[in-house]
Every structure is written in structure tokens, then in C-alpha cells.
Design an enzyme around this catalytic site. Structure first.
Site, PDB file in Angstrom:
ATOM      1  N   LYS A 179       0.896  -1.391   0.055  1.00  0.00           N
ATOM      2  CA  LYS A 179       0.008  -0.059  -0.042  1.00  0.00           C
ATOM      3  C   LYS A 179       0.939   1.391  -0.095  1.00  0.00           C
ATOM      4  O   LYS A 179       0.541   2.391  -0.665  1.00  0.00           O
ATOM      5  CB  LYS A 179      -0.928  -0.184   1.279  1.00  0.00           C
ATOM      6  CG  LYS A 179      -1.790   1.387   1.398  1.00  0.00           C
ATOM      7  CD  LYS A 179      -2.773   1.491   0.213  1.00  0.00           C
ATOM      8  CE  LYS A 179      -3.306   2.781   0.037  1.00  0.00           C
ATOM      9  NZ  LYS A 179      -4.267   2.832   1.483  1.00  0.00           N
ATOM     10  N   ALA A 180       1.849   1.132   0.698  1.00  0.00           N
ATOM     11  CA  ALA A 180       2.803   2.224   0.624  1.00  0.00           C
ATOM     12  C   ALA A 180       3.300   2.677  -0.668  1.00  0.00           C
ATOM     13  O   ALA A 180       3.433   3.787  -0.919  1.00  0.00           O
ATOM     14  CB  ALA A 180       3.890   2.056   1.751  1.00  0.00           C
TER      15      ALA A 180
END
Length: 301
Positions: A179-180
């Protein structure tokens, strides 16, 4: 037993995303028992709408529910929710509970939360969202999950109602890494688009024409579709805030430092969003990064 009847659900964090996820589950006849937010007025309003209990502490949510979804802003907020020293934290009633944690956090925090929850006889799963407020309401989230595979399978009937695409990534922390990177690339694309349109405006080009050309060439991106017109029109109603963009790019930059990797584009984007926040524009949509690149707007910054 239907999937909806096997969950008694509480929410901690009922901002734009959390509230719409709760509404979606209510629509699909899931049992919602309690909601909590640091904004008590927001908590009370949503509880009345959903017909569930408005509570004054996270611990009470876990007491009333067997499945708790957390949708909070950052690492500090998450650590507070799962603070072993706080008598009203979620850990007070963690035994036999399933915690589904949806915020974009540092991967290490998800690992830490899983350890604390499992020590007390509960289960924890990260369910990182790559989606908008509208998609939360309509059950079309893109969810990336990290934690034990058996925990993922336990949560799957609920997560399938919330998502259009559901993906198991791996152990705790792994989905948060993905997600980052998703948000890092998205933020870089957003900042690059802002520069392209800003330069186009300074050169006297018609921006509607320019966006059309971008869409038909290698300059096309998903961000062009979602943010291009907003940048041109200065329409920065918030779907994904500049403050969140800064936070998420910061997570990615920190991850790069742990593996001794230089990311000049990500760093530059991070600094742009930090600048936007410093100017008091952090609650605007991430498209507001264009306010830093259009020549006729710079004087107001």
C-alpha cells in the site's frame, strides 16, 4: 448461517471512509453493534443512522462486537487504540475478537498490533484500502490484506461485501508495504501531472486540449482521469487529502531508508506535500498540489 449473521461488527474511526463502510455493511444486513470516533458528535450521528450504540471508548466497541474494523489516520492513533497500558484500549477485550485494520500505516505498526492482539487471544488482519469514499459506500474497495492466512479466510465473507477486488499479500506488514508503494507512485504521478499542467498554463496552452492529448499518449494515467480537471478548475474537494498524501509518501521514503535505497522522485513529492500541509492546505484533496505549480497561483501561497 448466512455470512452476515456470523459477524457482530463495531467500528473505530467513522470519518468519511469508515462511515461509508459501516453504511455498506448495514445495507447488506450485517449486524452493527457499536461505533466510536474521537469526534463524539460524529459518533452519535452515525449511531442513530445505523441503529447501533454510540460509545465513548474503543474498549467498549470491542466489548460489544466480535469483529472490530479500525479506520484511523496514522501510526500514533493506531498505537493509542492498541495501547497495553490504557484500560479503555481495544486490547481490554481482545480475547476471541477479530480486528480488521484498514488504515495506511507503517508496516511495523501492523506487526506490532498483531503481536499484542495475539498475546491476548485475538486475531488481527491488515486490510489496506486503495480506493475512494464513493467506492467505500458502494462496496467496491480494492483491499490488500496482511496477516495469518487463516485470519484472512475468517474475515473474507465480510471483506468480500466491502470490496470489488480482494487480495491476500502475506504475513503482517506485507500488505502495508504494498500500500505504501501504491500511494507513493500515485502521489508522484499526481505531482508530475500538476507540473505538466502548470507548465502548460504558463506556456499559454489550452489545458482542456492538453489533458485530452495526455489521455491519448504516454502521459496518460489514472491520476489524469481523477485529478486533471480538478487541477485545472481548482476544485479540491477532498477525496484523498494532501495531509494523507504527505504521510503515505513519508512512509515509503522511510521504507527506502531501511534498505539503503535512494528515491529522488518520491522524496521530491514528499516535500511538495509537506509544503502544502505547512501552508495550511493539508485538508484539501491531493490534487491541490497543483496550487504549488501554477504560476498564477503561487502568489497566494
Amino acid at each position: 448461517m448466512t455470512p452476515s449473521s456470523s459477524f457482530h461488527i463495531g467500528f473505530v474511526g467513522v470519518g468519511r471512509m469508515g462511515a461509508n463502510m459501516a453504511r455498506r455493511l448495514k445495507d447488506r444486513r450485517f449486524s452493527l453493534t457499536a461505533v466510536y470516533d474521537i469526534d463524539q458528535a460524529k459518533t452519535n450521528s452515525l449511531a442513530r443512522e445505523l441503529g447501533c450504540e454510540s460509545v465513548s471508548s474503543p474498549g467498549r466497541v470491542a466489548e460489544r462486537a466480535d469483529t472490530v474494523l479500525t479506520v484511523v489516520t496514522d501510526d500514533a492513533a493506531m498505537r493509542q487504540l492498541f495501547n497495553p497500558a490504557a484500560p479503555e484500549s481495544l486490547l481490554a477485550h481482545a480475547k476471541d475478537r477479530l480486528f480488521i485494520n484498514c488504515a495506511t500505516l507503517s508496516p511495523s505498526v501492523h506487526v506490532e498490533v498483531e503481536r499484542l492482539v495475539e498475546q491476548r487471544g485475538g486475531r488481527s488482519l491488515e486490510a489496506c484500502m486503495a480506493s475512494s469514499i464513493t467506492q467505500a459506500r458502494e462496496g467496491r474497495l480494492y483491499l490488500m490484506c496482511g496477516g495469518g492466512r487463516d485470519t484472512f479466510e475468517r474475515a473474507k465473507p465480510l471483506l468480500e461485501v466491502l470490496s470489488e477486488r480482494l487480495r491476500y499479500i502475506g504475513p503482517a506488514g506485507e500488505a502495508a508495504k504494498v500500500k505504501a508503494l501504491v500511494n507513493m507512485v500515485m502521489n508522484c504521478n499526481t505531482a508530475a501531472l500538476a507540473e505538466g499542467l502548470g507548465l502548460g498554463a504558463a506556456l499559454g496552452l489550452d489545458l482542456t486540449m492538453l489533458r485530452e492529448v495526455f489521455a491519448q499518449t504516454g502521459a496518460h494515467s489514472r491520476v489524469l482521469e481523477t485529478d486533471g480537471e480538478d487541477m485545472q478548475q481548482r476544485a479540491h474537494d477532498c477525496y484523498f487529502s494532501a495531509a494523507h498524501a504527505a504521510k503515505d509518501s513519508g512512509i515509503a521514503v522511510s521504507l527506502a531508508e531501511t534498505v539503503d535505497l535512494e528515491l529522488p522522485l518520491a522524496k521530491a513529492t514528499y516535500e511538495q506535500y509537506r509544503r502544502l500541509v505547512a501552508l495550511g492546505k493539508g485538508e484539501l484533496d491531493k490534487s491541490a498540489v497543483a496550487e504549488l505549480t501554477f504560476k498564477d497561483r503561487l502568489s497566494s501561497n
